[in-house]
Structure formats: C-alpha cells, structure tokens
Scaffold this motif. Structure first.
Motif, mmCIF file in Angstrom:
data_model
loop_
_atom_site.group_PDB
_atom_site.id
_atom_site.type_symbol
_atom_site.label_atom_id
_atom_site.label_comp_id
_atom_site.label_asym_id
_atom_site.label_seq_id
_atom_site.Cartn_x
_atom_site.Cartn_y
_atom_site.Cartn_z
ATOM 1 N N TYR A 152 -6.586 -6.414 1.710
ATOM 2 C CA TYR A 152 -7.691 -6.593 0.761
ATOM 3 C C TYR A 152 -7.633 -5.518 -0.325
ATOM 4 C CZ TYR A 152 -9.294 -9.305 4.778
ATOM 5 O OH TYR A 152 -9.373 -10.190 5.813
ATOM 6 N N PRO A 153 -6.641 -5.592 -1.214
ATOM 7 C CA PRO A 153 -6.480 -4.539 -2.232
ATOM 8 C C PRO A 153 -7.629 -4.508 -3.245
ATOM 9 C CG PRO A 153 -4.968 -6.364 -2.647
ATOM 10 C CD PRO A 153 -5.591 -6.622 -1.310
ATOM 11 N N ILE B 73 0.852 -1.196 0.000
ATOM 12 C CA ILE B 73 0.000 0.000 0.000
ATOM 13 C C ILE B 73 0.885 1.242 0.000
ATOM 14 C CG2 ILE B 73 -0.224 -0.030 2.535
ATOM 15 C CD1 ILE B 73 -3.107 1.172 1.998
ATOM 16 N N MET C 82 -3.463 5.707 -0.303
ATOM 17 C CA MET C 82 -4.255 6.518 0.617
ATOM 18 C C MET C 82 -3.576 7.865 0.814
ATOM 19 S SD MET C 82 -5.626 5.743 4.478
ATOM 20 C CE MET C 82 -7.049 4.779 4.036
ATOM 21 N N LYS D 239 -6.652 1.021 9.097
ATOM 22 C CA LYS D 239 -7.201 1.212 7.742
ATOM 23 C C LYS D 239 -6.158 0.841 6.680
ATOM 24 C CE LYS D 239 -10.579 4.869 8.760
ATOM 25 N NZ LYS D 239 -11.018 6.242 8.442
ATOM 26 N N TRP E 203 -15.085 -0.100 8.106
ATOM 27 C CA TRP E 203 -13.901 0.157 8.954
ATOM 28 C C TRP E 203 -14.162 -0.292 10.395
ATOM 29 C CZ3 TRP E 203 -9.900 0.492 6.254
ATOM 30 C CH2 TRP E 203 -9.886 1.190 5.048
ATOM 31 N N THR F 153 -5.708 -2.922 6.519
ATOM 32 C CA THR F 153 -6.881 -3.540 5.896
ATOM 33 C C THR F 153 -6.828 -3.394 4.377
ATOM 34 O OG1 THR F 153 -8.153 -2.944 7.867
ATOM 35 C CG2 THR F 153 -9.401 -3.653 5.927
ATOM 36 N N MET F 154 -6.482 -2.201 3.899
ATOM 37 C CA MET F 154 -6.374 -1.979 2.455
ATOM 38 C C MET F 154 -5.257 -2.818 1.849
ATOM 39 S SD MET F 154 -6.995 2.150 2.192
ATOM 40 C CE MET F 154 -6.631 2.226 0.442
ATOM 41 N N PRO G 230 -2.982 -0.280 -3.843
ATOM 42 C CA PRO G 230 -3.907 0.703 -3.255
ATOM 43 C C PRO G 230 -3.146 1.895 -2.668
ATOM 44 C CG PRO G 230 -3.762 -1.257 -1.862
ATOM 45 C CD PRO G 230 -3.004 -1.560 -3.113
ATOM 46 N N LEU H 87 -14.729 1.204 1.019
ATOM 47 C CA LEU H 87 -13.739 2.087 1.643
ATOM 48 C C LEU H 87 -14.397 3.321 2.248
ATOM 49 C CD1 LEU H 87 -10.800 1.953 -0.925
ATOM 50 C CD2 LEU H 87 -10.845 0.952 1.356
ATOM 51 N N GLN I 222 -14.553 0.837 -3.746
ATOM 52 C CA GLN I 222 -14.554 2.205 -3.208
ATOM 53 C C GLN I 222 -15.740 2.415 -2.272
ATOM 54 O OE1 GLN I 222 -12.075 4.570 -3.590
ATOM 55 N NE2 GLN I 222 -11.148 2.662 -4.296
#
Length: 619
Positions: free
Chosen positions: A580-581, A492, A524, A573, A594, A576-577, A522, A588, A585
């Motif tokens: 689980y890529p 990530i 963020m 968060k 979350w 988790t991303m 992913p 998310l 959306q």
C-alpha cells in the motif's frame, strides 16, 4: 521432430533409381523411364508419420559432381540403390558411394543410409549374405531392403524405412557392437523414469505406468496388457519387476527390446514427449517456452505451480521432517544436468537447526528464482517435467505475469504476492544482520555462516491482513556512484544505519536525496544495532528530524543480537508499505494501523505449518 524429410537416391546407372520413384508415384511400372525423375513432394497426410517428404533422384548423365555433392549435403537420408543381379553395383556401394557420402557430410552428424537391392524379380536368391557384412561394418547404415520396381514389391516399405531412419534414427539410441543402448539414451530414459515415478519409491506401479502410457501414447494400457509387459521383463531379468512394479532396470530393458525389434519409434515417441531432440539433449523450445513480460511487470508462480512443487518436495522428503537433507536435495535434483542450488541458498531461505532447507525455504527459493530470473525457473520446471506431470501445455502455464505497477498505484490495490525491498547502508551498518534476522537467525547463528556462503538476498513469507505474501530483501552493495537501475527498482527501500557509529546515517541520507526523494517508492529508515549505546549522528539534523521533513515513518529500532529469534514485526511493516504505497503518513504513525495489518501473522504462520503436517499424514 523434423518438419519434413528429404530422401536422396544414388547408385550406379541402370540400377533402377528412377523406376523406384515412378513406381511409388504411379503405382505401376513405367514403360518409358527418363534419365532422372523430377523432385517430388509427398504431402504429410499420405505418409505414415504425417511429415511432408521430398524424394530426390540423381543421374550421372544429367548432373555434375558439384550438384551431387550439394544434394548429399541437403539430404536427411540417402538410399544407395544397387541391382541384386549386378555384383559390380554391389561392390560400388563400399568402394565408391559410402566413401563419397562420408567425404561430403559433417562428421558430427552423419546422414543415415539405406541399402536398396532393386530388381529382386530377376533372381531367385537373396543378396543379404553379401550385404550383411557391409551393414555390420558401417554403423550409419540403418537397414537394407530388397525390392522390385517392376512388381511393386516393398516400394512403399522402402520409403517408409527411409522416412523412419530420419524421424526415428537408431544411431543415437543403440550401439550394435555392444548390443546395448548408448549412455546418452540411458541417461535420458533414467530421467524420464524418475520424473514418472510420482511417489519416488523406485518402481513404476500400475497407476504410474498408465499415466506414463496415456501421456506418451494418448491411450491407457488394459490390465492384461500391463501384466503381459511385466511378464516379458520377468522372463528376461531377475530384478526388472519388484512389488508388481517396473524397476528402472526393467524400464531400460523394455526400451532395449523395442529398439532391437525395430520398434525404435516407440522409444523416440517417449523421448520427444519428455522434451528430447534428435541429439538426446533437452530441446530449447521445451526448456524455454515463449513468455511475454511487459515493462514494469513481475513474474510469480501461480497456484498450480506451487501445488506441483509441493508434490515434488513431498516426493523427496522421505523422513517426513518437513526439510530436505543434503541427500534428499541431491535426489530431487538428480533429473537436472547440474546442481542448480549452491551453498548460498541456505543463507537465502529458512533452514532447520541442522541447516537443511525447510518446506517454507524450498518454496521461497522457487519464488525468488521466478521473480529474479523467470527463464531459469522455466528451465528448472522443465527438468522436473512440470508440463507433463501437471498436464499443461508448457512451463509457462505455471507463471503469472503481474500487471503494470503503475496500474496498481492508480487503483490503490495490488494482486501481487511478491514484494521486493532493496536494503541500502554503509559497510558495517548491519544490512546482512537485517537480512538474516528475517530468516529467524540471531547474531550468534549469523557468525557461523562462512563468508563464501553469504547471500545478498533473503526471502520468506509475511502476513498482511491475514494474506500470505513473500518479502524479498536484497542487500545493495554500498557503491554510491554506481547504483544500477536494478538497484533502484523495487517496491520499498530500506535505509539501514548503525546507531553506534556517528557517520553511518550520512550515507542513508545521501542515497535517499540522490535517488528516492522525488520517487513514489516508499522508504523506511532502520536504526540498527539498537542493543548498543546510541551516539549523535554527524549530520545536519537527527534521523528523526530527517524522516519528519521528508514525510517518512520515524526510524525503526532493530537488533539481531538477541537470545531467541529476532522480532519479525518490522518485516510485516515493510511488506504492508510495499503493498500500500499510497497510505498516508498519519496511518504509518498509527499503532492501530500496524496492529490491523499484522493481526493473524503468527496464527497464519503456525497454521500453514500445521496444514502441511496434516497433508503429509493424509498422503
């Protein structure tokens, strides 16, 4: 240990070199003796040490000096044969043969010598009075044997001693002049003692001695044999036995005794079992066992390795405060040839209020080393004696190689426990603060960290759906034009900008468009320093609009300028991303998603610490 042994016999003509070899092979004295015997090989299954042995003869009549020099350079041990009834052949040992051998061998790896007095059947006296001063003068002489090729006296013993001089040499272990073990040998045996001292109380109790005996010799010691060993030590030294256990002094004394009594194969068996080579250095094959890592796979410690490392921590956490003081850490790494962890480790993992590495921080650092540099992890586990104490074939048994990340993406699930997050942002955007906040450090704490102790990594645990996972944050140096594959390879991406700096977001937008817009990694966006007044970013669109256009979650507000520990929700968060890529959306943006992911995080964190406390009490 060597895979084979090459024995060369030299000496004056007519002293019986060839007869000795022929008597060994045929088990009778030859009536016709050639100038020189052909090289013979004794198979491993008929030698005491189970090692193939090559015996090479030399004849002045048939061989040139150059051929002799070549044979000397190839030999593992050289037997200088003299005739006990021929003074000239004895004199030639020191006037000719030893100087010749010295000239034709490497000074740093002198070949061991055996003095062989043949034809003992022809005299009633011994040549030992003449030979002993020679043995005392030349340290490369392992031993002297008197024998008779005619009567077959000591023939087998001669070649056994020659083989033993190669496989179990005295030279690296013992100094005859000082009548004591050499420093390197003491250092190696001291490490072995400390690795074997499972409770770190400074003595080997009966259980530890039995485990040591079984590890090295595949057989336990009977209770009476154990007492006999300790009684021998008690009779010879005051502090060799304490609380009915063997001290380090007693352990070293025993090995000195073995060597002095000609049983140095016992010490060599111990040394080799614990990974040492003939030069008393840890063998490269022991430290770096083979481990195949295919592309796009990562390396993690498995359950058995974590259990072992927990026991090492427990062994050295003497005050039971769940942290390692500088003295405790130094004691833990005393079995290493150097200190493996620098001051930056304290800025990489969790510490207590005194700045000491906690139990969680200790396991995190091992996890980091395994992920970033598995060869170094194998080396470190080797120093700690993992394969011996955990009774595994090698350190590689403690490593899990994860499956290809592409398979994880196809199956939309992963079995990995460690996830890497690369953190990008301009200088001053708040990247370092973001890393340190993960370790529970607010801005005030961070300001006390010295620049030279700063780390570009931070690692700790998070909990996703009740599962403990490691999140590894890596701060990437903000040189836009020189981002390496390692900077880009991660699970990530975290893009950090300072909300109070109007030009901070532009760097994040450029990095995303250049490197990650078309990737499956992913991303963020982190709106850092959220305690400060927000200003408009001098970019074509707002950070929120940018994230919407590129189907990213909205920017996450973050600050480490807090009175208490900074909030850790953002790290859950990110984990988790990373796990689980493929999540959508819509998920998310959903607060319930979350909430489900992070449920139990606090409970599990507290529970993990409590369980360790209980384990300590039961121990």
């Amino acid at each position: 240990m060597r895979k084979d042994v090459r024995i060369l016999l030299v000496g004056e003509p007519k002293v019986g070199k060839t007869s000795l070899i022929m008597s060994l092979v045929s088990e009778e004295f030859p009536t016709v003796v050639p100038y020189r015997a052909e090289e013979i090989t004794i198979p491993a299954d008929v030698t005491p040490e189970r090692v193939p042995t090559h015996i090479v003869d030399y004849s002045e009549a048939e061989q040139t000096d150059e051929q002799l020099f070549q044979e000397i350079s190839k030999a593992n041990v050289i037997c200088i044969v003299y005739s006990v009834n021929n003074k000239k052949s004895i004199e030639k040992v020191t006037s000719h043969w030893i100087p010749l051998i010295t000239e034709n061998t490497d000074k740093d790896s002198r070949v061991p010598l055996i003095l062989v007095g043949n034809k003992s059947d022809l005299v009633e006296h011994s040549s030992m009075e003449t030979i002993l001063p020679i043995m005392n003068q030349y340290t490369e002489i392992e031993t002297c044997v008197e024998c008779s090729a005619k009567n077959l006296k000591n023939i087998s013993e001669l070649f056994y001693y020659a083989q033993k001089a190669v496989l179990h040499p005295t030279g690296p272990l013992y100094c005859p002049e000082k009548k004591d073990m050499k420093p390197l040998c003491v250092k190696a045996l001291t490490r072995i003692f400390k690795v074997s001292d499972l409770d770190n109380d400074g003595i080997l109790n009966d259980n530890e001695l039995n485990f040591f005996q079984r590890t090295c010799f595949n057989t336990p010691l009977e209770p009476q044999a154990l007492e006999d060993v300790k009684n021998v030590v008690r009779k010879n030294m005051m502090d060799g036995v304490n609380d009915n256990g063997l001290t380090l002094k007693g352990f070293l004394f025993l090995h000195t005794l073995f060597i002095q009594r000609g049983r140095h194969e016992t010490t060599w068996t111990v040394l080799r079992r614990f990974g040492y080579d003939d030069d008393l250095e840890l063998n490269q094959d022991y430290l770096f066992p083979p481990l195949k890592i295919p592309p796009d796979c990562t390396t993690e410690l498995n359950h058995n390795a974590y259990l072992f490392l927990q026991s090492v921590f427990d062994k050295h956490d003497k005050d039971r405060d769940c942290a390692l003081s500088p003295d405790e850490l130094k004691d833990l790494f005393d079995v290493f040839p150097y200190m493996p962890w620098g001051a930056d480790v304290n800025s990489t993992v969790s510490t207590n209020d005194q700045g000491w590495i906690t139990y969680q921080g200790y396991l995190s650092q091992w996890t980091l080393t395994t992920y970033l540099d598995v060869q170094r992890c194998l080396e470190y586990l080797g120093y700690l004696g993992y394969s011996i104490i955990a009774e595994q074939e090698s350190q590689a048994a403690g490593i899990t190689v994860t499956r290809d990340k592409k398979i994880d993406l196809q199956k939309k699930q992963t079995q990995r426990s460690v996830f890497r997050c690369n953190v990008f942002g301009e200088i001053g955007s708040g990247k370092t603060g973001f890393l340190q906040a993960f370790l529970g450090r607010n801005l005030m704490w961070q300001q006390m960290i010295k620049e030279e102790h700063r780390s570009y990594y931070a690692i700790s645990t998070t909990y996703v759906y009740g599962q403990e996972k490691y999140l590894l944050l890596h701060e990437v140096f903000p040189d836009f034009d020189y981002l390496s594959d390692a900077d880009l390879a991660c699970d990530i991406v975290c893009l950090v900008y300072d909300i109070s700096n109007p030009y901070s977001f532009e760097y994040c937008a450029k990095v995303f468009k250049q490197y990650f817009m078309d990737s499956k990694t992913p991303c963020m966006m982190i709106a850092a320093k959220s305690d400060l007044p927000e200003v408009k970013q001098m970019y074509g669109c707002s950070p929120l609009e940018f994230c919407r256009r590129h189907k990213m979650p909205p920017p996450q507000s973050f600050t480490c300028n807090t009175a208490a520990e900074p909030d850790r929700e953002i790290y859950t968060k990110l984990t988790t991303m990373a796990m689980y890529p493929h999540i959508s959306q819509a998920d998310l943006k959903s607060s319930t998603f979350w909430l489900r992911a992070s449920v139990g995080a606090t409970v599990f964190a507290v529970l993990g610490f409590a369980v360790y406390r209980v384990l300590l009490k039961t121990r």
